[in-house]
Design a protein around this motif. Structure first.
Motif, PDB file in Angstrom:
ATOM      1  N   ILE A   5       0.831  -1.218   0.000  1.00 21.01           N
ATOM      2  CA  ILE A   5       0.000   0.000   0.000  1.00 21.01           C
ATOM      3  C   ILE A   5       0.865   1.268   0.000  1.00 21.01           C
ATOM      4  CG2 ILE A   5      -1.588   1.350   1.450  1.00 21.01           C
ATOM      5  CD1 ILE A   5      -3.311  -1.007   1.747  1.00 21.01           C
ATOM      6  N   PRO A   6       1.947   1.322   0.806  1.00 19.21           N
ATOM      7  CA  PRO A   6       2.743   2.555   0.776  1.00 19.21           C
ATOM      8  C   PRO A   6       3.376   2.867  -0.589  1.00 19.21           C
ATOM      9  CG  PRO A   6       3.271   1.265   2.727  1.00 19.21           C
ATOM     10  CD  PRO A   6       2.380   0.415   1.891  1.00 19.21           C
ATOM     11  N   VAL A   7       3.732   1.820  -1.358  1.00 19.88           N
ATOM     12  CA  VAL A   7       4.353   2.133  -2.655  1.00 19.88           C
ATOM     13  C   VAL A   7       3.308   2.390  -3.742  1.00 19.88           C
ATOM     14  CG1 VAL A   7       6.462   0.850  -2.164  1.00 19.88           C
ATOM     15  CG2 VAL A   7       4.588  -0.280  -3.366  1.00 19.88           C
ATOM     16  N   MET A   8       2.028   2.247  -3.412  1.00 26.23           N
ATOM     17  CA  MET A   8       0.983   2.450  -4.427  1.00 26.23           C
ATOM     18  C   MET A   8       0.466   3.886  -4.474  1.00 26.23           C
ATOM     19  SD  MET A   8      -1.338  -0.959  -4.107  1.00 26.23           S
ATOM     20  CE  MET A   8      -2.461  -0.608  -5.445  1.00 26.23           C
ATOM     21  N   LYS A   9       1.081   4.777  -3.726  1.00 28.25           N
ATOM     22  CA  LYS A   9       0.523   6.124  -3.605  1.00 28.25           C
ATOM     23  C   LYS A   9       0.179   6.796  -4.946  1.00 28.25           C
ATOM     24  CE  LYS A   9       1.975   7.568   0.949  1.00 28.25           C
ATOM     25  NZ  LYS A   9       3.272   7.805   1.575  1.00 28.25           N
ATOM     26  N   PRO A  10       1.100   6.786  -5.920  1.00 29.49           N
ATOM     27  CA  PRO A  10       0.750   7.454  -7.182  1.00 29.49           C
ATOM     28  C   PRO A  10      -0.468   6.825  -7.851  1.00 29.49           C
ATOM     29  CG  PRO A  10       3.088   6.912  -7.116  1.00 29.49           C
ATOM     30  CD  PRO A  10       2.461   6.250  -5.942  1.00 29.49           C
ATOM     31  N   ALA A  11      -0.549   5.490  -7.760  1.00 32.57           N
ATOM     32  CA  ALA A  11      -1.696   4.806  -8.364  1.00 32.57           C
ATOM     33  C   ALA A  11      -2.975   5.175  -7.630  1.00 32.57           C
ATOM     34  CB  ALA A  11      -1.485   3.295  -8.329  1.00 32.57           C
ATOM     35  N   PHE A  12      -2.896   5.267  -6.308  1.00 25.68           N
ATOM     36  CA  PHE A  12      -4.068   5.676  -5.526  1.00 25.68           C
ATOM     37  C   PHE A  12      -4.499   7.089  -5.907  1.00 25.68           C
ATOM     38  CE2 PHE A  12      -3.066   2.451  -2.072  1.00 25.68           C
ATOM     39  CZ  PHE A  12      -4.220   1.730  -2.291  1.00 25.68           C
ATOM     40  N   ALA A  13      -3.509   7.959  -6.090  1.00 22.97           N
ATOM     41  CA  ALA A  13      -3.848   9.342  -6.444  1.00 22.97           C
ATOM     42  C   ALA A  13      -4.619   9.392  -7.754  1.00 22.97           C
ATOM     43  CB  ALA A  13      -2.578  10.179  -6.532  1.00 22.97           C
ATOM     44  N   ALA A  14      -4.101   8.678  -8.753  1.00 24.23           N
ATOM     45  CA  ALA A  14      -4.764   8.708 -10.066  1.00 24.23           C
ATOM     46  C   ALA A  14      -6.180   8.156  -9.973  1.00 24.23           C
ATOM     47  CB  ALA A  14      -3.947   7.915 -11.079  1.00 24.23           C
ATOM     48  N   MET A  15      -6.341   7.037  -9.271  1.00 28.81           N
ATOM     49  CA  MET A  15      -7.665   6.418  -9.194  1.00 28.81           C
ATOM     50  C   MET A  15      -8.603   7.189  -8.267  1.00 28.81           C
ATOM     51  SD  MET A  15      -8.106   3.940 -11.235  1.00 28.81           S
ATOM     52  CE  MET A  15      -7.193   4.915 -12.388  1.00 28.81           C
ATOM     53  N   ALA A  16      -8.041   7.822  -7.224  1.00 34.62           N
ATOM     54  CA  ALA A  16      -8.885   8.625  -6.336  1.00 34.62           C
ATOM     55  C   ALA A  16      -9.520   9.750  -7.131  1.00 34.62           C
ATOM     56  CB  ALA A  16      -8.058   9.194  -5.185  1.00 34.62           C
ATOM     57  N   ILE A  17      -8.730  10.364  -7.980  1.00 34.17           N
ATOM     58  CA  ILE A  17      -9.256  11.491  -8.736  1.00 34.17           C
ATOM     59  C   ILE A  17     -10.276  11.043  -9.765  1.00 34.17           C
ATOM     60  CG2 ILE A  17      -8.525  13.080 -10.537  1.00 34.17           C
ATOM     61  CD1 ILE A  17      -6.280  13.881  -8.635  1.00 34.17           C
ATOM     62  N   LEU A  18      -9.956   9.962 -10.466  1.00 29.88           N
ATOM     63  CA  LEU A  18     -10.898   9.482 -11.480  1.00 29.88           C
ATOM     64  C   LEU A  18     -12.218   9.034 -10.841  1.00 29.88           C
ATOM     65  CD1 LEU A  18     -11.181   8.894 -14.514  1.00 29.88           C
ATOM     66  CD2 LEU A  18     -10.561   6.552 -13.990  1.00 29.88           C
ATOM     67  N   ASN A  19     -12.108   8.216  -9.786  1.00 28.59           N
ATOM     68  CA  ASN A  19     -13.331   7.736  -9.137  1.00 28.59           C
ATOM     69  C   ASN A  19     -14.066   8.866  -8.427  1.00 28.59           C
ATOM     70  OD1 ASN A  19     -13.687   4.730  -9.402  1.00 28.59           O
ATOM     71  ND2 ASN A  19     -11.553   4.807  -8.801  1.00 28.59           N
ATOM     72  N   GLY A  20     -13.302   9.807  -7.869  1.00 27.12           N
ATOM     73  CA  GLY A  20     -13.924  10.940  -7.202  1.00 27.12           C
ATOM     74  C   GLY A  20     -14.715  11.794  -8.173  1.00 27.12           C
ATOM     75  N   MET A  21     -14.124  12.039  -9.333  1.00 25.27           N
ATOM     76  CA  MET A  21     -14.806  12.837 -10.345  1.00 25.27           C
ATOM     77  C   MET A  21     -16.091  12.132 -10.790  1.00 25.27           C
ATOM     78  SD  MET A  21     -12.974  14.293 -13.692  1.00 25.27           S
ATOM     79  CE  MET A  21     -13.099  12.881 -14.759  1.00 25.27           C
ATOM     80  N   ASN A  22     -15.983  10.817 -11.019  1.00 27.32           N
ATOM     81  CA  ASN A  22     -17.167  10.075 -11.442  1.00 27.32           C
ATOM     82  C   ASN A  22     -18.246  10.076 -10.367  1.00 27.32           C
ATOM     83  OD1 ASN A  22     -16.111   9.508 -13.916  1.00 27.32           O
ATOM     84  ND2 ASN A  22     -15.247   7.543 -13.301  1.00 27.32           N
ATOM     85  N   ALA A  23     -17.827   9.960  -9.093  1.00 27.91           N
ATOM     86  CA  ALA A  23     -18.814   9.939  -8.018  1.00 27.91           C
ATOM     87  C   ALA A  23     -19.480  11.309  -7.887  1.00 27.91           C
ATOM     88  CB  ALA A  23     -18.153   9.543  -6.703  1.00 27.91           C
ATOM     89  N   TRP A  24     -18.696  12.351  -7.984  1.00 25.69           N
ATOM     90  CA  TRP A  24     -19.223  13.719  -7.871  1.00 25.69           C
ATOM     91  C   TRP A  24     -20.250  13.995  -8.962  1.00 25.69           C
ATOM     92  CZ3 TRP A  24     -18.881  17.334  -4.186  1.00 25.69           C
ATOM     93  CH2 TRP A  24     -19.213  18.654  -4.504  1.00 25.69           C
ATOM     94  N   ASN A  25     -19.970  13.501 -10.152  1.00 23.99           N
ATOM     95  CA  ASN A  25     -20.852  13.765 -11.290  1.00 23.99           C
ATOM     96  C   ASN A  25     -21.885  12.676 -11.529  1.00 23.99           C
ATOM     97  OD1 ASN A  25     -19.720  16.228 -11.926  1.00 23.99           O
ATOM     98  ND2 ASN A  25     -18.164  15.320 -13.250  1.00 23.99           N
TER      99      ASN A  25
END
Lengths: 279, 295
Positions: A191-211
């Protein structure tokens, strides 16, 4: 050589003009929305959206209404924030968990399961929404019904799997030698080395959830649980101040995402284009 | 003992993928099989009706119109949203373009907006009044105002325009990602051999971004065939004059949610699922995904 340079220069100017025109056309609808947010809602009903700058008719009234008026906008806004945060958290955690399973292990039935991931990737929600809605309507209209069915999210799993392919096996071996369990390795080392991947997916999923609109439109019944998209859509019937609030509220609903986009543009693009190269 | 069993290297992988297996069974397999079963029933009368729903659908003029509209929309988006973004992306990717970042940001903005906001903005930009932006523009060229969303051709144009507005930038980004994975030596070698920019585009870029093109093509087909909300927002609901904005999913929504004819609506869903699975099979065949997984 000189004419070559001149030709390049001309081509580059032509391209800048072409792309500027395209950029103006693309920003134009948002810009008209921005201008309209300073005009009375009645104007909008009467004339529709346009670029007229009649300064004498423009004011901050809509913004005053937005921030101090008696309406449910901020409740919707808060609901959207809650739903977005919950969705991102659950989806990321569950999908990373599953993606890790697909990426580092060989097990019986893996190929079959992964083909199912690929198939689900391609089935639009619209196809199953009716029976799924029927099945879930017994849960009542709560956010669990919006989040749970999509936590193990095919495209997010796919992204994490691709990302974790790049993790050196030696990390896992070192963890095992240290006596960590398979889950300990995932939680403490991966999990600690996945940070960049989490960031990318957080933003994509967050945008989709918001909209998100379609699934909440089916599931959510009580107006106290309306999200921004659902709430804004209740304003399209022109009673009272509805149109004033609709326009300023629509504009303001883009603002949080826009700020995130400006700050984390790299991750937006990464998350968005992840599936396209590898196919 | 139990703890050891769950933690063993043999069992752990299954625990990792378990949430996905449960999701598939509960939220995909169950609704799909349920939908198939429902499509052979009449829910209002609570009885099995065999293939009656399907027979009715095939002669249902409104459903055929919905299919026609969806397919027409899908084809329109394919024509507009693949070649042009590919061309724009390769121009943006060329060395002559100094600051592509600024443009890329601007093109991404529509992807940040919800379909509710996008639909509302376009509905009002194409309002019937002479003062709406669209009517001002055609007024400038001497045409009288048009009721944009009341006739078939102009509404088709607006639906495509909304699609182009929302997805041109995203598709440019997809193609840029694909183009950037092509080694630049290939272009340099071609340039030394005297290949023109156009030849480099058709002989290097197009063949080598094929995986990206196939991806964009398939997601555009799925999205095009299942389009609903864009039309729902533009026409302020699911009813458009003469059903000019009705799509397959719009009809499914009308029958299932508005008329509560669940069985009939599920038959619509099953037909859409069949179409999508057919496209899916063709795509997996073409990209050889089955072969890749077996290796």
């Amino acid at each position: 050589m000189g004419s070559r340079k001149k030709k390049d220069k001309a081509a580059s100017i032509a391209m800048i003009i072409l792309f500027s025109v395209l950029a103006i056309l693309i920003v134009l609808p948002v810009f008209t929305l921005f201008i309209a947010s300073f005009k009375p809602g009645g104007d909008l009903l009467q004339y529709g959206l346009n670029l007229d700058l009649k300064l004498e008719r423009m004011s901050l009234d809509n913004y005053v209404l937005l921030f101090t008026g008696n309406h449910d906008y901020w409740r919707w806004f808060l609901n959207s924030i809650v739903l977005t945060v919950l969705t991102v958290f659950c989806t990321l955690f569950v999908s990373a968990f599953v993606g890790y399973g697909f990426a580092v292990y060989d097990f019986k039935g893996k190929n079959f399961l992964f083909i199912i991931v690929l198939i689900i990737l391609s089935i639009p929600l619209e196809v199953v929404m009716l029976p799924l809605y029927k099945q879930i309507s017994g849960w009542g209209d709560n956010y669990a019904a919006i989040i749970l069915p999509f936590m193990a999210h095919a495209s997010t799993i796919f992204f994490f799997r691709q990302y974790l392919f790049g993790i050196p096996q030696s990390i896992l071996e070192a963890g095992r030698i240290d006596g960590a369990t398979e889950f300990g390795i995932f939680f403490r080392l991966i999990i600690p080395v996945m940070k960049p991947a989490f960031a990318a997916m957080a933003i994509l999923n967050g945008m989709n959830a918001w909209n998100n609109y379609l699934w909440p439109l089916l599931v959510i019944r009580s107006s106290s649980k309306y999200t921004l998209t659902l709430g804004l859509n209740t304003l399209i019937n022109p009673y009272g101040d509805n149109y004033s609030l609709l326009i300023v509220g629509s504009f303001f609903s883009i603002v949080p995402i826009f700020i995130l986009f400006v700050c984390f543009q790299k991750y937006f693009v990464e998350g968005m284009t992840a599936g396209a190269v590898k196919g | 003992m139990l703890k050891r069993f769950f933690y063993s290297k043999k069992i752990a992988p299954y625990i990792f993928v378990l949430p996905f297996i449960i999701t598939v069974l509960l939220f995909w397999a169950a609704p799909i099989s349920n939908g198939i079963l429902l499509s052979f029933q009449d829910i209002l009368k609570d009885q099995w009706v065999g293939t009656q729903n399907y027979e009715r659908l095939l002669s249902d003029k409104i459903f055929l119109k919905a299919i026609f509209n969806s397919v027409k929309y899908m084809l329109g988006t394919l024509i507009l949203l693949i070649p042009f973004p590919l061309l724009f992306a390769s121009l943006l990717n060329s060395k002559l373009m100094k600051k592509p970042g600024l443009f890329k940001s601007a093109y991404f903005i529509p992807a940040l907006t919800s379909v509710v906001v996008a639909g509302t903005v376009f509905r009002l930009m194409f309002g019937e009044a002479a003062g709406s932006l669209a009517n001002q523009v055609i007024g400038f060229f001497g045409f009288s105002p048009i009721k944009w969303l009341k006739n078939a051709e102009t509404s088709y144009f607006i639906l495509l325009l909304v699609a182009c507005w929302r997805w041109t930038g995203v598709n440019i980004l997809y193609f840029l990602a694909g183009l950037q994975s092509i080694p630049s030596e290939l272009y340099e070698a071609a340039a030394i051999d005297g290949a023109s920019k156009w030849q480099q585009f058709t002989k290097i870029s197009i063949p080598l971004v094929k995986p990206t093109s196939v991806y964009v093509l398939t997601i555009s087909i799925y999205a095009g065939l299942s389009m609903f909300l864009e039309s729902y927002m533009l026409f302020k609901g699911n009813n458009s004059p003469n059903n000019i904005g009705l799509t397959i999913v719009g009809y499914l929504y009308r029958q299932g949610i508005e008329k509560r004819a669940m069985g009939y609506a599920c038959a619509v869903g099953c037909i859409l699922l069949l179409i999508i699975m057919a496209v899916n099979l063709i795509q997996l065949k073409l990209t050889g995904a089955f072969g890749k997984e077996e290796k």
